[in-house]
Design a protein around this motif. Structure first.
Motif, PDB file in Angstrom:
ATOM      1  N   LEU A  43       0.825  -1.215   0.000  1.00 19.58           N
ATOM      2  CA  LEU A  43       0.000   0.000   0.000  1.00 19.58           C
ATOM      3  C   LEU A  43       0.855   1.260   0.000  1.00 19.58           C
ATOM      4  CD1 LEU A  43      -2.928  -0.885   2.410  1.00 19.58           C
ATOM      5  CD2 LEU A  43      -3.022  -0.544  -0.052  1.00 19.58           C
ATOM      6  N   LYS A  44       1.967   1.232   0.721  1.00 28.07           N
ATOM      7  CA  LYS A  44       2.861   2.388   0.721  1.00 28.07           C
ATOM      8  C   LYS A  44       3.438   2.623  -0.666  1.00 28.07           C
ATOM      9  CE  LYS A  44       4.283   2.287   5.553  1.00 28.07           C
ATOM     10  NZ  LYS A  44       5.391   2.076   6.492  1.00 28.07           N
ATOM     11  N   VAL A  45       3.868   1.548  -1.323  1.00 29.00           N
ATOM     12  CA  VAL A  45       4.427   1.678  -2.679  1.00 29.00           C
ATOM     13  C   VAL A  45       3.374   2.202  -3.639  1.00 29.00           C
ATOM     14  CG1 VAL A  45       5.320   0.360  -4.640  1.00 29.00           C
ATOM     15  CG2 VAL A  45       6.223  -0.050  -2.354  1.00 29.00           C
ATOM     16  N   ILE A  46       2.164   1.678  -3.547  1.00 27.24           N
ATOM     17  CA  ILE A  46       1.087   2.143  -4.424  1.00 27.24           C
ATOM     18  C   ILE A  46       0.773   3.611  -4.142  1.00 27.24           C
ATOM     19  CG2 ILE A  46      -1.388   1.897  -4.891  1.00 27.24           C
ATOM     20  CD1 ILE A  46      -0.980  -1.140  -4.495  1.00 27.24           C
ATOM     21  N   GLY A  47       0.761   4.000  -2.879  1.00 26.92           N
ATOM     22  CA  GLY A  47       0.487   5.393  -2.526  1.00 26.92           C
ATOM     23  C   GLY A  47       1.556   6.337  -3.040  1.00 26.92           C
ATOM     24  N   ILE A  48       2.810   5.950  -2.887  1.00 29.67           N
ATOM     25  CA  ILE A  48       3.910   6.793  -3.377  1.00 29.67           C
ATOM     26  C   ILE A  48       3.876   6.883  -4.892  1.00 29.67           C
ATOM     27  CG2 ILE A  48       6.425   6.906  -3.585  1.00 29.67           C
ATOM     28  CD1 ILE A  48       6.543   5.741  -0.723  1.00 29.67           C
ATOM     29  N   THR A  49       3.641   5.736  -5.549  1.00 25.71           N
ATOM     30  CA  THR A  49       3.572   5.733  -7.012  1.00 25.71           C
ATOM     31  C   THR A  49       2.418   6.603  -7.501  1.00 25.71           C
ATOM     32  OG1 THR A  49       4.465   3.490  -7.028  1.00 25.71           O
ATOM     33  CG2 THR A  49       3.395   4.241  -9.035  1.00 25.71           C
ATOM     34  N   GLY A  50       1.272   6.500  -6.862  1.00 26.38           N
ATOM     35  CA  GLY A  50       0.120   7.326  -7.246  1.00 26.38           C
ATOM     36  C   GLY A  50       0.396   8.808  -7.052  1.00 26.38           C
ATOM     37  N   THR A  51       1.065   9.145  -5.965  1.00 27.68           N
ATOM     38  CA  THR A  51       1.403  10.543  -5.705  1.00 27.68           C
ATOM     39  C   THR A  51       2.349  11.080  -6.769  1.00 27.68           C
ATOM     40  OG1 THR A  51       1.137  10.177  -3.336  1.00 27.68           O
ATOM     41  CG2 THR A  51       2.395  12.105  -3.999  1.00 27.68           C
ATOM     42  N   VAL A  52       3.350  10.281  -7.129  1.00 35.54           N
ATOM     43  CA  VAL A  52       4.297  10.707  -8.165  1.00 35.54           C
ATOM     44  C   VAL A  52       3.586  10.880  -9.500  1.00 35.54           C
ATOM     45  CG1 VAL A  52       6.298   9.945  -9.513  1.00 35.54           C
ATOM     46  CG2 VAL A  52       6.333   9.749  -7.031  1.00 35.54           C
ATOM     47  N   ILE A  53       2.720   9.953  -9.857  1.00 36.66           N
ATOM     48  CA  ILE A  53       1.979  10.056 -11.123  1.00 36.66           C
ATOM     49  C   ILE A  53       1.086  11.296 -11.125  1.00 36.66           C
ATOM     50  CG2 ILE A  53       0.150   8.977 -12.490  1.00 36.66           C
ATOM     51  CD1 ILE A  53       1.437   6.267 -11.775  1.00 36.66           C
ATOM     52  N   ALA A  54       0.399  11.548 -10.022  1.00 35.94           N
ATOM     53  CA  ALA A  54      -0.460  12.736  -9.938  1.00 35.94           C
ATOM     54  C   ALA A  54       0.373  14.012 -10.046  1.00 35.94           C
ATOM     55  CB  ALA A  54      -1.247  12.719  -8.636  1.00 35.94           C
ATOM     56  N   ALA A  55       1.534  14.038  -9.397  1.00 32.79           N
ATOM     57  CA  ALA A  55       2.384  15.232  -9.462  1.00 32.79           C
ATOM     58  C   ALA A  55       2.906  15.452 -10.877  1.00 32.79           C
ATOM     59  CB  ALA A  55       3.553  15.090  -8.483  1.00 32.79           C
ATOM     60  N   LEU A  56       3.339  14.386 -11.541  1.00 30.00           N
ATOM     61  CA  LEU A  56       3.836  14.527 -12.913  1.00 30.00           C
ATOM     62  C   LEU A  56       2.726  14.947 -13.870  1.00 30.00           C
ATOM     63  CD1 LEU A  56       6.254  11.474 -13.187  1.00 30.00           C
ATOM     64  CD2 LEU A  56       6.862  13.893 -13.034  1.00 30.00           C
ATOM     65  N   THR A  57       1.548  14.394 -13.691  1.00 28.70           N
ATOM     66  CA  THR A  57       0.414  14.775 -14.546  1.00 28.70           C
ATOM     67  C   THR A  57       0.045  16.238 -14.328  1.00 28.70           C
ATOM     68  OG1 THR A  57      -0.414  12.525 -14.389  1.00 28.70           O
ATOM     69  CG2 THR A  57      -1.962  14.187 -15.135  1.00 28.70           C
ATOM     70  N   THR A  58       0.028  16.667 -13.079  1.00 23.54           N
ATOM     71  CA  THR A  58      -0.281  18.065 -12.769  1.00 23.54           C
ATOM     72  C   THR A  58       0.786  18.989 -13.355  1.00 23.54           C
ATOM     73  OG1 THR A  58      -1.343  17.364 -10.728  1.00 23.54           O
ATOM     74  CG2 THR A  58      -0.751  19.678 -10.897  1.00 23.54           C
ATOM     75  N   PHE A  59       2.033  18.596 -13.225  1.00 24.89           N
ATOM     76  CA  PHE A  59       3.126  19.406 -13.773  1.00 24.89           C
ATOM     77  C   PHE A  59       3.029  19.487 -15.297  1.00 24.89           C
ATOM     78  CE2 PHE A  59       7.597  19.819 -15.248  1.00 24.89           C
ATOM     79  CZ  PHE A  59       7.848  21.080 -14.739  1.00 24.89           C
ATOM     80  N   ALA A  60       2.712  18.376 -15.956  1.00 29.77           N
ATOM     81  CA  ALA A  60       2.573  18.377 -17.408  1.00 29.77           C
ATOM     82  C   ALA A  60       1.399  19.266 -17.839  1.00 29.77           C
ATOM     83  CB  ALA A  60       2.381  16.954 -17.921  1.00 29.77           C
ATOM     84  N   ALA A  61       0.300  19.201 -17.097  1.00 27.99           N
ATOM     85  CA  ALA A  61      -0.846  20.054 -17.424  1.00 27.99           C
ATOM     86  C   ALA A  61      -0.494  21.519 -17.211  1.00 27.99           C
ATOM     87  CB  ALA A  61      -2.039  19.669 -16.555  1.00 27.99           C
ATOM     88  N   TRP A  62       0.243  21.829 -16.154  1.00 24.81           N
ATOM     89  CA  TRP A  62       0.655  23.211 -15.901  1.00 24.81           C
ATOM     90  C   TRP A  62       1.565  23.704 -17.015  1.00 24.81           C
ATOM     91  CZ3 TRP A  62       5.575  25.212 -14.918  1.00 24.81           C
ATOM     92  CH2 TRP A  62       5.605  26.558 -14.552  1.00 24.81           C
ATOM     93  N   LEU A  63       2.513  22.838 -17.437  1.00 26.89           N
ATOM     94  CA  LEU A  63       3.393  23.240 -18.542  1.00 26.89           C
ATOM     95  C   LEU A  63       2.590  23.494 -19.814  1.00 26.89           C
ATOM     96  CD1 LEU A  63       6.547  20.948 -18.252  1.00 26.89           C
ATOM     97  CD2 LEU A  63       6.422  23.402 -17.882  1.00 26.89           C
ATOM     98  N   GLY A  64       1.628  22.627 -20.070  1.00 27.27           N
ATOM     99  CA  GLY A  64       0.777  22.821 -21.262  1.00 27.27           C
ATOM    100  C   GLY A  64       0.012  24.138 -21.221  1.00 27.27           C
ATOM    101  N   GLN A  65      -0.488  24.506 -20.053  1.00 27.69           N
ATOM    102  CA  GLN A  65      -1.232  25.761 -19.926  1.00 27.69           C
ATOM    103  C   GLN A  65      -0.283  26.948 -19.918  1.00 27.69           C
ATOM    104  OE1 GLN A  65      -4.554  26.313 -19.837  1.00 27.69           O
ATOM    105  NE2 GLN A  65      -4.804  24.129 -20.280  1.00 27.69           N
ATOM    106  N   ALA A  66       0.881  26.799 -19.336  1.00 27.25           N
ATOM    107  CA  ALA A  66       1.812  27.925 -19.209  1.00 27.25           C
ATOM    108  C   ALA A  66       2.404  28.327 -20.562  1.00 27.25           C
ATOM    109  CB  ALA A  66       2.915  27.574 -18.231  1.00 27.25           C
ATOM    110  N   PHE A  67       2.664  27.363 -21.421  1.00 23.56           N
ATOM    111  CA  PHE A  67       3.326  27.670 -22.676  1.00 23.56           C
ATOM    112  C   PHE A  67       2.368  27.695 -23.866  1.00 23.56           C
ATOM    113  CE2 PHE A  67       6.902  25.973 -20.151  1.00 23.56           C
ATOM    114  CZ  PHE A  67       7.683  27.108 -20.160  1.00 23.56           C
ATOM    115  N   ARG A  68       1.096  27.591 -23.646  1.00 20.22           N
ATOM    116  CA  ARG A  68       0.136  27.659 -24.737  1.00 20.22           C
ATOM    117  C   ARG A  68       0.146  29.019 -25.436  1.00 20.22           C
ATOM    118  NH1 ARG A  68      -5.439  24.710 -24.807  1.00 20.22           N
ATOM    119  NH2 ARG A  68      -3.927  23.239 -24.038  1.00 20.22           N
ATOM    120  N   PRO A  69       0.244  30.110 -24.707  1.00 20.66           N
ATOM    121  CA  PRO A  69       0.247  31.410 -25.413  1.00 20.66           C
ATOM    122  C   PRO A  69       1.434  31.584 -26.365  1.00 20.66           C
ATOM    123  CG  PRO A  69      -0.154  31.722 -23.069  1.00 20.66           C
ATOM    124  CD  PRO A  69       0.206  30.300 -23.278  1.00 20.66           C
ATOM    125  N   PHE A  70       2.511  30.847 -26.121  1.00 19.32           N
ATOM    126  CA  PHE A  70       3.700  30.999 -26.970  1.00 19.32           C
ATOM    127  C   PHE A  70       3.680  30.027 -28.153  1.00 19.32           C
ATOM    128  CE2 PHE A  70       5.014  32.165 -22.622  1.00 19.32           C
ATOM    129  CZ  PHE A  70       5.268  33.498 -22.863  1.00 19.32           C
TER     130      PHE A  70
END
Length: 72
Positions: A43-70
């Motif tokens: 459960l700890k491994v699954i929780g850490i993996t899920g947290t990392v995936i959520a953080a990477l997905t959020t970061f990718a979405a932020w990058l997509g929104q941040a650089f869209r105007p350019f």
């Protein structure tokens, strides 16, 4: 006296059986404890993996929104 000896023998057999049951129960508890420990680790491994995936997905979405105007 003979009756008393039979009762003592019967009690001795019951105590031996109870001891064997206690040993078996202890082994079962050890096995269950190991399985619970492994489950907690999983459960700890699954929780850490899920947290990392959520953080990477959020970061990718932020990058997509941040650089869209350019148009990058």
């Amino acid at each position: 006296m003979n009756n008393l000896e039979q009762e003592i023998g019967a009690m001795r057999v019951r105590i031996e059986n109870l001891h064997l049951d206690m040993v078996e129960l202890r082994d079962d508890v050890k096995s269950l404890t190991l399985q619970v420990s492994m489950g907690r680790g999983a459960l700890k491994v699954i929780g850490i993996t899920g947290t990392v995936i959520a953080a990477l997905t959020t970061f990718a979405a932020w990058l997509g929104q941040a650089f869209r105007p350019f148009n990058l």
